[in-house]
Design an enzyme around this catalytic site. Structure first.
Site, short mmCIF file in Angstrom:
data_model
loop_
_atom_site.label_atom_id
_atom_site.label_comp_id
_atom_site.label_asym_id
_atom_site.label_seq_id
_atom_site.Cartn_x
_atom_site.Cartn_y
_atom_site.Cartn_z
N CYS A 1 -1.04 2.89 7.44
CA CYS A 1 0.16 3.03 6.64
C CYS A 1 -0.29 3.14 5.19
CB CYS A 1 1.11 1.85 6.85
SG CYS A 1 2.80 2.15 6.23
N CYS B 1 5.81 3.67 2.18
CA CYS B 1 4.88 4.02 3.26
C CYS B 1 4.45 5.47 3.26
CB CYS B 1 5.50 3.65 4.60
SG CYS B 1 5.91 1.90 4.75
N LYS C 1 10.04 0.66 15.30
CA LYS C 1 9.85 -0.30 14.22
C LYS C 1 11.15 -0.38 13.42
CE LYS C 1 6.99 -1.34 10.17
NZ LYS C 1 5.85 -0.90 9.32
N ARG D 1 5.04 -9.22 3.62
CA ARG D 1 4.97 -8.44 2.38
C ARG D 1 4.25 -9.18 1.27
NH1 ARG D 1 10.91 -5.48 2.96
NH2 ARG D 1 10.22 -4.10 4.64
N ARG E 1 13.43 0.55 2.91
CA ARG E 1 12.79 1.43 3.89
C ARG E 1 13.77 1.89 4.97
NH1 ARG E 1 7.61 -2.49 3.58
NH2 ARG E 1 6.60 -1.44 1.82
N LYS F 1 8.65 -3.51 17.32
CA LYS F 1 8.47 -4.46 16.23
C LYS F 1 9.78 -4.59 15.47
CE LYS F 1 5.84 -5.11 11.95
NZ LYS F 1 4.93 -4.50 10.96
N TYR G 1 0.37 -13.96 15.08
CA TYR G 1 -0.38 -14.86 14.21
C TYR G 1 -0.74 -16.15 14.93
CZ TYR G 1 1.38 -11.48 10.90
OH TYR G 1 1.66 -10.29 10.27
#
Length: 320
Positions: free
Chosen positions: A117, A127, A192, A202, A214, A245, A310
């Site tokens: 990206c 992006c 997405k 971010r 976006r 996502k 994560y």
């Protein structure tokens, strides 16, 4: 006479034998954030227990990933220099390119996926290439292909475009094939959504847009038919894996994709999902381990074949 379903819940042994969905370390992909500089391992305030690493400190996290038997990572880079066209993103000596080469020295067997990206690399934080007040879809495709090829040259095992430009899988596939990278697969961020769950990321990736939002290229959270159109287009253009996502608020989309697409489905359990659990656990409101594993289990049960999370390293240790 009524059914006695509880017979198969009597103890841990029988519960384990009849369990339909099981998590293993093979399910997880761990995100790693790489920055320029030296001797940097700095915790990301919005993502507790996740860090910015400089190249010379990558050995620490890569060893932990390998020791946890997590097979794959996905890389995000934060460059020193940003400009209108994100030139560091496709620089052969850029932060991601250097990180790939280093990781392949440290752990050749580790599967390295790279996020493709431009938001981390552009001065405006969008992006793609800005024309007027919006991202120019078609001009951006050329740059995305250049980024993907540069990652492949550095040794990436898989390319994962997250930009949501129309036609980017076709452009990237063509670029890879023309440069003799026909065997490099593409994992597309196909569905997405323009989600509020990306906030902590971010900060981690220094990728917030400097103006606007976006919504013209990421998907409306209210739509699911549109997700199927995006997924189908990516498949037709040559994607090898499709991704949904965020994950937790879009389990229905994961299931829909799994039922309709005869190919692997990935899901990204994003920063906001992780940060909420961490915050609640810090306040003593929840059992972090049980909640995190239940979240991941629900994502796999919905149909995800692989989960970017994560919690990958923690979860891998918890389920041993």
């Amino acid at each position: 006479m009524f059914d006695r379903h509880r017979r198969l819940r009597k103890n841990q042994a029988i519960r384990s034998m009849v369990r339909e969905t099981i998590l293993t370390p093979d399910d997880f992909i761990y995100p790693i954030f790489v920055v320029e500089g030296e001797n940097i391992k700095k915790e990301i305030s919005s993502l507790p227990n996740n860090y910015h690493f400089s190249i010379d400190r990558l050995d620490e996290i890569i060893k932990e990933v390998v020791d946890c038997k997590v097979k794959g990572i996905i890389l995000f880079g934060i460059p020193e220099h940003k400009d209108e066209v994100g030139s560091d993103a496709y620089d052969d000596n850029g932060i991601i390119q250097k990180a790939i080469r280093k990781i392949k020295e440290l752990a050749p067997e580790l599967y390295v996926i790279t996020d493709v990206c431009m938001c981390e690399y552009t001065s405006h934080g969008h992006c793609g290439i800005i024309c007027g007040h919006d991202v120019d879809n078609d001009k951006t495709l050329e740059y995305l292909a250049k980024i993907a090829v540069s990652h492949a040259k550095a040794g990436a095992d898989m390319i994962a475009p997250s930009d949501m430009m129309d036609g980017r899988i076709d452009a990237i596939r063509e670029g890879l094939d023309e440069n003799e990278f026909k065997d490099i697969p593409i994992m597309s961020y196909s569905a997405k959504y323009c989600s509020a769950f990306y906030g902590p990321f971010r900060e981690a990736a220094d990728s917030a847009p400097q103006f606007g939002d976006r919504k013209t290229y990421q998907m409306d959270p209210g739509n699911i038919r549109e997700a199927m159109l995006e997924i189908q287009s990516d498949i037709e253009e040559g994607a090898d894996i499709i991704m949904v996502k965020p994950a937790l608020s879009y389990l229905d989309v994961i299931r829909w994709a799994k039922d309709r697409c005869d190919m692997p489905v990935a899901a990204y359990s994003v920063s906001g999902e992780y940060a909420m659990v961490k915050a609640a656990a810090k306040m003593g409101l929840i059992d972090e381990k049980r909640i995190a594993l239940e979240m991941l289990l629900s994502i796999k049960r919905a149909g995800a074949d692989m989960i970017i999370t994560y919690y990958a390293l923690d979860a891998a240790k918890w389920i041993k």
